[in-house]
Design a protein around this motif. Structure first.
Motif, short mmCIF file in Angstrom:
data_model
loop_
_atom_site.label_atom_id
_atom_site.label_comp_id
_atom_site.label_asym_id
_atom_site.label_seq_id
_atom_site.Cartn_x
_atom_site.Cartn_y
_atom_site.Cartn_z
N ILE A 1 0.87 -1.23 0.00
CA ILE A 1 0.08 0.05 0.02
C ILE A 1 0.74 1.23 0.00
O ILE A 1 0.57 2.22 -0.86
CB ILE A 1 -0.96 -0.05 1.32
CG1 ILE A 1 -2.01 -0.99 0.91
CG2 ILE A 1 -1.57 1.43 1.34
CD1 ILE A 1 -3.29 -1.34 2.27
N PHE B 1 -4.78 0.73 -5.44
CA PHE B 1 -5.15 -0.51 -5.60
C PHE B 1 -4.16 -1.43 -6.51
O PHE B 1 -4.08 -0.78 -7.79
CB PHE B 1 -6.55 -0.78 -6.21
CG PHE B 1 -7.71 -0.40 -5.22
CD1 PHE B 1 -7.88 -0.92 -4.14
CD2 PHE B 1 -8.12 0.88 -5.78
CE1 PHE B 1 -9.15 -0.43 -3.24
CE2 PHE B 1 -9.27 1.38 -4.84
CZ PHE B 1 -9.57 0.91 -3.79
N ASN C 1 -1.11 -6.61 -4.24
CA ASN C 1 -2.32 -6.86 -2.91
C ASN C 1 -3.36 -7.77 -3.44
O ASN C 1 -4.18 -8.32 -2.46
CB ASN C 1 -2.79 -5.35 -2.33
CG ASN C 1 -1.82 -4.75 -1.54
OD1 ASN C 1 -0.72 -5.59 -1.14
ND2 ASN C 1 -1.71 -3.52 -1.21
N VAL C 2 -3.94 -7.80 -4.47
CA VAL C 2 -5.20 -8.50 -4.97
C VAL C 2 -4.44 -9.93 -4.72
O VAL C 2 -5.22 -10.82 -3.96
CB VAL C 2 -5.50 -8.31 -6.22
CG1 VAL C 2 -6.56 -9.35 -6.84
CG2 VAL C 2 -6.18 -7.02 -6.65
N LEU D 1 -4.21 -10.78 -0.79
CA LEU D 1 -5.65 -10.97 -0.49
C LEU D 1 -6.18 -12.50 -0.70
O LEU D 1 -6.86 -13.06 0.37
CB LEU D 1 -6.61 -9.68 -0.82
CG LEU D 1 -6.53 -8.67 -0.09
CD1 LEU D 1 -7.16 -7.66 -0.91
CD2 LEU D 1 -6.48 -8.84 1.31
N VAL E 1 -13.78 -9.20 1.14
CA VAL E 1 -12.79 -7.76 0.95
C VAL E 1 -12.06 -8.32 -0.33
O VAL E 1 -11.85 -7.25 -1.20
CB VAL E 1 -12.04 -7.75 2.05
CG1 VAL E 1 -10.85 -6.97 1.95
CG2 VAL E 1 -12.88 -7.27 3.25
N ALA E 2 -11.58 -9.31 -0.64
CA ALA E 2 -10.74 -9.79 -1.68
C ALA E 2 -11.42 -9.59 -3.13
O ALA E 2 -10.91 -8.85 -3.91
CB ALA E 2 -10.21 -11.16 -1.85
N TYR F 1 -11.68 -5.61 -3.38
CA TYR F 1 -10.53 -4.94 -3.86
C TYR F 1 -10.20 -5.34 -5.21
O TYR F 1 -9.49 -4.55 -6.00
CB TYR F 1 -9.30 -5.74 -2.80
CG TYR F 1 -8.24 -4.89 -2.95
CD1 TYR F 1 -7.93 -3.86 -1.82
CD2 TYR F 1 -7.13 -5.13 -3.81
CE1 TYR F 1 -6.61 -3.10 -1.62
CE2 TYR F 1 -6.01 -4.23 -3.83
CZ TYR F 1 -5.77 -3.10 -2.69
OH TYR F 1 -4.75 -2.79 -2.82
N LYS F 2 -10.45 -6.60 -5.81
CA LYS F 2 -10.23 -6.97 -7.13
C LYS F 2 -11.22 -5.90 -8.13
O LYS F 2 -10.74 -5.67 -9.00
CB LYS F 2 -10.64 -8.45 -7.12
CG LYS F 2 -10.64 -8.98 -8.79
CD LYS F 2 -9.43 -9.12 -9.27
CE LYS F 2 -9.17 -9.82 -10.75
NZ LYS F 2 -8.99 -8.86 -11.66
N ALA G 1 -12.01 -3.05 -7.42
CA ALA G 1 -11.78 -1.71 -7.22
C ALA G 1 -10.50 -1.74 -8.08
O ALA G 1 -10.18 -0.63 -8.92
CB ALA G 1 -11.20 -1.39 -5.88
N TYR G 2 -9.66 -2.76 -8.14
CA TYR G 2 -8.49 -2.62 -8.83
C TYR G 2 -8.89 -2.87 -10.29
O TYR G 2 -8.18 -2.14 -11.19
CB TYR G 2 -7.69 -3.96 -8.62
CG TYR G 2 -6.40 -4.19 -9.53
CD1 TYR G 2 -5.29 -3.38 -9.63
CD2 TYR G 2 -6.50 -5.34 -10.51
CE1 TYR G 2 -4.31 -3.63 -10.43
CE2 TYR G 2 -5.60 -5.50 -11.53
CZ TYR G 2 -4.39 -4.64 -11.27
OH TYR G 2 -3.40 -4.89 -12.24
#
Length: 160
Positions: A79, A89, A93-94, A97, A142-143, A146-147, A149-150
């Motif tokens: 991050i 993102f 980090n994807v 997670l 959350v994963a 996050y994916k 959003a990425y």
């Protein structure tokens, strides 16, 4: 993203990175007391005929704990690293997670069953609580978020 939000995110990441050594110290001290010869509850009975099972549970738990600490540390470092480049993102980090989603139920199961290692008796009663299912489900959500959003950030970056 506003400068205030980025600054707050950085502060949270640095505070969490500062607390990780305390987390490790706590488990190190706890490990010392669990492995120290004694006769009370909360220590491994070294005279047990099932000492191999007890030590295996204890060692697997500590390895899962160290894996989670490593994944969490890498997540926070990523991050901070990607924020310097203006990216919130990251694909790294994807991946982290998704790995956490896999490791978390193992860690939860081993945590719930640490009594096997630390009980005076030699009975091996496995415990399965909602932690084994609930925490990984939350991590999975959350994963996925996050994916998404990425992917959205990548699509926006490519259209500009």
């Amino acid at each position: 993203m506003s400068k205030k939000s980025v600054k707050f995110l950085k502060i949270v990441c640095y505070v969490m990175l500062a607390l990780i050594p305390l987390w490790l110290i706590f488990y190190g001290i706890q490990s010392y007391f669990v492995l120290t010869k004694g006769s009370g509850d909360g220590v491994i009975n070294w005279d047990s005929p099932r000492i191999g099972v007890k030590l295996t549970f204890f060692i697997l738990h500590r390895l899962a704990l160290l894996t989670m600490v490593g994944l969490f540390t890498a997540f926070l470092i990523n991050i901070l690293k990607y924020l310097k480049g203006g990216t919130i993102f990251s694909h790294a980090n994807v991946v982290l997670l998704w790995v956490m989603v896999i490791v978390l139920p193992i860690y939860s199961f081993l945590s719930d069953n640490m009594s096997i290692a630390c009980e005076k008796t030699d009975k091996l009663a496995l415990v399965i609580t909602d932690n084994v299912f609930l925490y990984p489900l939350i991590a999975l959500i959350v994963a996925f978020l996050y994916k998404i959003a990425y992917d959205a950030a990548e699509e926006q970056r490519l259209t500009i």
